[in-house]
Design a protein around this motif. Structure first.
Motif, PDB file in Angstrom:
ATOM      1  N   LEU A  74       1.873   2.504   8.579  1.00 23.91           N
ATOM      2  CA  LEU A  74       1.505   1.027   8.209  1.00 23.91           C
ATOM      3  C   LEU A  74       0.454   0.679   7.303  1.00 23.91           C
ATOM      4  CD1 LEU A  74       2.593   1.206  11.408  1.00 23.91           C
ATOM      5  CD2 LEU A  74       2.159  -1.255  11.447  1.00 23.91           C
ATOM      6  N   LEU A  75       0.848   0.154   6.078  1.00 22.97           N
ATOM      7  CA  LEU A  75      -0.098   0.005   4.936  1.00 22.97           C
ATOM      8  C   LEU A  75       0.064  -1.675   4.530  1.00 22.97           C
ATOM      9  CD1 LEU A  75      -2.193   1.019   3.313  1.00 22.97           C
ATOM     10  CD2 LEU A  75      -0.353   1.866   1.570  1.00 22.97           C
ATOM     11  N   PHE A  76      -0.676  -2.341   4.748  1.00 26.09           N
ATOM     12  CA  PHE A  76      -0.348  -3.784   4.544  1.00 26.09           C
ATOM     13  C   PHE A  76      -1.679  -4.356   3.364  1.00 26.09           C
ATOM     14  CE2 PHE A  76       2.281  -3.484   8.064  1.00 26.09           C
ATOM     15  CZ  PHE A  76       3.355  -4.122   7.658  1.00 26.09           C
ATOM     16  N   GLU A  77      -1.609  -5.266   2.743  1.00 23.44           N
ATOM     17  CA  GLU A  77      -2.366  -6.068   1.786  1.00 23.44           C
ATOM     18  C   GLU A  77      -2.191  -7.624   2.364  1.00 23.44           C
ATOM     19  OE1 GLU A  77      -4.595  -4.812  -0.012  1.00 23.44           O
ATOM     20  OE2 GLU A  77      -3.995  -2.881   0.342  1.00 23.44           O
ATOM     21  N   VAL A  78      -3.572  -8.011   2.817  1.00 25.11           N
ATOM     22  CA  VAL A  78      -3.534  -9.610   2.761  1.00 25.11           C
ATOM     23  C   VAL A  78      -3.998 -10.190   1.690  1.00 25.11           C
ATOM     24  CG1 VAL A  78      -4.558 -11.189   4.275  1.00 25.11           C
ATOM     25  CG2 VAL A  78      -3.983  -8.995   5.293  1.00 25.11           C
ATOM     26  N   ASP A  79      -3.429 -11.544   1.245  1.00 22.76           N
ATOM     27  CA  ASP A  79      -3.525 -12.089  -0.010  1.00 22.76           C
ATOM     28  C   ASP A  79      -5.212 -12.817   0.287  1.00 22.76           C
ATOM     29  OD1 ASP A  79      -3.166 -14.255   1.060  1.00 22.76           O
ATOM     30  OD2 ASP A  79      -1.508 -14.967  -0.292  1.00 22.76           O
ATOM     31  N   GLU A  80      -5.368 -13.254  -0.744  1.00 18.60           N
ATOM     32  CA  GLU A  80      -6.742 -13.796  -0.834  1.00 18.60           C
ATOM     33  C   GLU A  80      -7.105 -15.210   0.077  1.00 18.60           C
ATOM     34  OE1 GLU A  80      -7.733 -14.983  -4.808  1.00 18.60           O
ATOM     35  OE2 GLU A  80      -8.001 -12.986  -5.255  1.00 18.60           O
ATOM     36  N   THR A  86       1.677  -8.616   2.473  1.00 16.53           N
ATOM     37  CA  THR A  86       3.081  -7.496   2.056  1.00 16.53           C
ATOM     38  C   THR A  86       2.553  -6.258   2.555  1.00 16.53           C
ATOM     39  OG1 THR A  86       2.127  -7.271  -0.333  1.00 16.53           O
ATOM     40  CG2 THR A  86       3.672  -8.688  -0.209  1.00 16.53           C
ATOM     41  N   GLY A  87       3.606  -5.685   2.774  1.00 22.43           N
ATOM     42  CA  GLY A  87       3.224  -4.163   3.249  1.00 22.43           C
ATOM     43  C   GLY A  87       4.650  -3.092   3.199  1.00 22.43           C
ATOM     44  N   GLN A  88       4.248  -2.148   3.668  1.00 27.04           N
ATOM     45  CA  GLN A  88       5.330  -1.017   3.972  1.00 27.04           C
ATOM     46  C   GLN A  88       4.935  -0.130   5.279  1.00 27.04           C
ATOM     47  OE1 GLN A  88       6.037   1.357   0.599  1.00 27.04           O
ATOM     48  NE2 GLN A  88       7.225   0.233  -0.312  1.00 27.04           N
ATOM     49  N   SER A  89       5.894   0.246   5.799  1.00 27.12           N
ATOM     50  CA  SER A  89       5.634   1.121   6.972  1.00 27.12           C
ATOM     51  C   SER A  89       7.014   2.042   7.054  1.00 27.12           C
ATOM     52  CB  SER A  89       5.622   0.601   8.135  1.00 27.12           C
ATOM     53  OG  SER A  89       6.793  -0.390   8.581  1.00 27.12           O
ATOM     54  N   THR A  90       6.657   3.444   7.759  1.00 26.93           N
ATOM     55  CA  THR A  90       7.911   4.318   7.894  1.00 26.93           C
ATOM     56  C   THR A  90       8.325   3.744   9.296  1.00 26.93           C
ATOM     57  OG1 THR A  90       6.693   5.707   6.863  1.00 26.93           O
ATOM     58  CG2 THR A  90       8.437   6.451   8.363  1.00 26.93           C
ATOM     59  N   THR A  91       9.778   3.965   9.453  1.00 26.07           N
ATOM     60  CA  THR A  91      10.289   3.622  10.629  1.00 26.07           C
ATOM     61  C   THR A  91      11.535   4.791  10.690  1.00 26.07           C
ATOM     62  OG1 THR A  91      12.089   2.227  11.662  1.00 26.07           O
ATOM     63  CG2 THR A  91      12.404   2.445   9.402  1.00 26.07           C
ATOM     64  N   ALA A 104      18.905   8.843  14.645  1.00 27.28           N
ATOM     65  CA  ALA A 104      20.037   7.793  13.926  1.00 27.28           C
ATOM     66  C   ALA A 104      19.511   7.523  12.351  1.00 27.28           C
ATOM     67  CB  ALA A 104      20.406   6.898  14.678  1.00 27.28           C
ATOM     68  N   PHE A 105      18.126   7.430  12.294  1.00 22.96           N
ATOM     69  CA  PHE A 105      17.773   6.596  11.078  1.00 22.96           C
ATOM     70  C   PHE A 105      16.320   6.931  10.670  1.00 22.96           C
ATOM     71  CE2 PHE A 105      16.025   3.301   8.424  1.00 22.96           C
ATOM     72  CZ  PHE A 105      16.951   3.052   7.745  1.00 22.96           C
ATOM     73  N   LEU A 106      16.121   7.288   9.508  1.00 26.05           N
ATOM     74  CA  LEU A 106      14.811   7.385   9.078  1.00 26.05           C
ATOM     75  C   LEU A 106      14.671   6.375   7.703  1.00 26.05           C
ATOM     76  CD1 LEU A 106      15.198  10.526   9.933  1.00 26.05           C
ATOM     77  CD2 LEU A 106      12.896  10.385   9.601  1.00 26.05           C
ATOM     78  N   GLY A 107      13.541   5.912   7.452  1.00 26.97           N
ATOM     79  CA  GLY A 107      13.403   4.964   6.227  1.00 26.97           C
ATOM     80  C   GLY A 107      12.085   4.489   6.207  1.00 26.97           C
ATOM     81  N   ARG A 108      12.081   3.330   5.689  1.00 25.72           N
ATOM     82  CA  ARG A 108      10.880   2.371   5.625  1.00 25.72           C
ATOM     83  C   ARG A 108      11.166   1.036   5.734  1.00 25.72           C
ATOM     84  NH1 ARG A 108      11.434   3.175  -0.199  1.00 25.72           N
ATOM     85  NH2 ARG A 108      11.507   1.270  -1.112  1.00 25.72           N
ATOM     86  N   TYR A 109      10.510   0.000   6.006  1.00 27.65           N
ATOM     87  CA  TYR A 109      10.425  -1.475   6.104  1.00 27.65           C
ATOM     88  C   TYR A 109       9.622  -1.673   5.009  1.00 27.65           C
ATOM     89  CZ  TYR A 109      12.016  -1.602  11.045  1.00 27.65           C
ATOM     90  OH  TYR A 109      12.527  -1.326  11.975  1.00 27.65           O
ATOM     91  N   ASP A 110      10.067  -2.729   4.069  1.00 27.56           N
ATOM     92  CA  ASP A 110       9.277  -3.243   2.855  1.00 27.56           C
ATOM     93  C   ASP A 110       9.175  -4.768   3.666  1.00 27.56           C
ATOM     94  OD1 ASP A 110       9.276  -1.213   1.199  1.00 27.56           O
ATOM     95  OD2 ASP A 110      10.918  -1.902   0.244  1.00 27.56           O
ATOM     96  N   ASP A 111       7.825  -5.213   3.751  1.00 24.45           N
ATOM     97  CA  ASP A 111       7.856  -6.288   4.244  1.00 24.45           C
ATOM     98  C   ASP A 111       6.942  -7.402   3.717  1.00 24.45           C
ATOM     99  OD1 ASP A 111       8.626  -5.682   7.019  1.00 24.45           O
ATOM    100  OD2 ASP A 111       6.917  -4.479   7.288  1.00 24.45           O
ATOM    101  N   GLU A 112       7.277  -8.693   3.954  1.00 24.12           N
ATOM    102  CA  GLU A 112       6.441  -9.842   3.440  1.00 24.12           C
ATOM    103  C   GLU A 112       6.110 -10.663   4.662  1.00 24.12           C
ATOM    104  OE1 GLU A 112       8.780 -12.207   0.436  1.00 24.12           O
ATOM    105  OE2 GLU A 112       9.126 -10.200  -0.630  1.00 24.12           O
TER     106      GLU A 112
END
Length: 165
Positions: A74-80, A86-91, A104-112
């Motif tokens: 998990l890697l997230f950035e919080v705005d000012e 926003t962030g990303q994580s592996t799933t 069944a699945f490997l990938g990532r989440y792109d999050d807001e």
């Protein structure tokens, strides 16, 4: 925002990610849908489930499957403002079959994310599937014949409930 305040906000986001996977795998579909803002979007490919109602309807289909979702890196950035992130994580998702649990699945989440009434929620969670480096068009979701019926019911529900984005 101080370094400590930023760390606390990120910890709250990590807890949201844990609540997301634990509620989905525990078949607590309303809790899973409540991880999103009222108008949140859960997306994959070129379709999205828009709003908690459609997200919950998809979750009801998903609750018929024994699954385990793992969320890592998990890697997230919080705005000012401290109100958006926003962030990303592996799933990794595994599903139960008569032959045992299978990945069944490997990938990532792109999050807001957005803070609503002091609570972090996903405003947009987009799933991006890993592909074969030498054949990106190969359909990994259909590669294991034991998983095809399980995955197909999720894909069908997703297409029925989702809309082009």
């Amino acid at each position: 925002m101080t370094e400590m305040e930023l760390w606390v906000e990120k910890q709250k986001i990590y807890e949201l990610c844990a609540r997301y996977t634990l509620s989905l795998d525990g078949h607590d579909i309303q809790a899973w849908a409540n991880c999103f803002t009222e108008d949140g979007v859960f997306g994959f490919g070129d379709h999205g489930l828009c709003g908690r109602e459609k997200i919950a309807a998809y979750g009801q289909i998903h609750s018929q499957i024994a699954s385990r979702h793992l969320n890592t890196s998990l890697l997230f950035e919080v705005d000012e403002s401290g109100e958006r992130a926003t962030g990303q994580s592996t799933t990794v998702a595994s599903f139960a079959t008569r032959e045992g649990f299978k990945v069944a699945f490997l990938g990532r989440y792109d999050d807001e994310l957005q803070k609503v009434d002091g609570q972090w929620l996903f405003s947009r969670r987009w799933v991006v599937a890993d592909t074969l480096p030498d054949d990106p068009a190969f359909d990994l979701l259909s590669a294991d014949p034991d998983l095809v019926p399980v995955v197909q019911q999720l894909v069908d529900a997703y297409k029925r409930l989702g809309e082009p984005i």
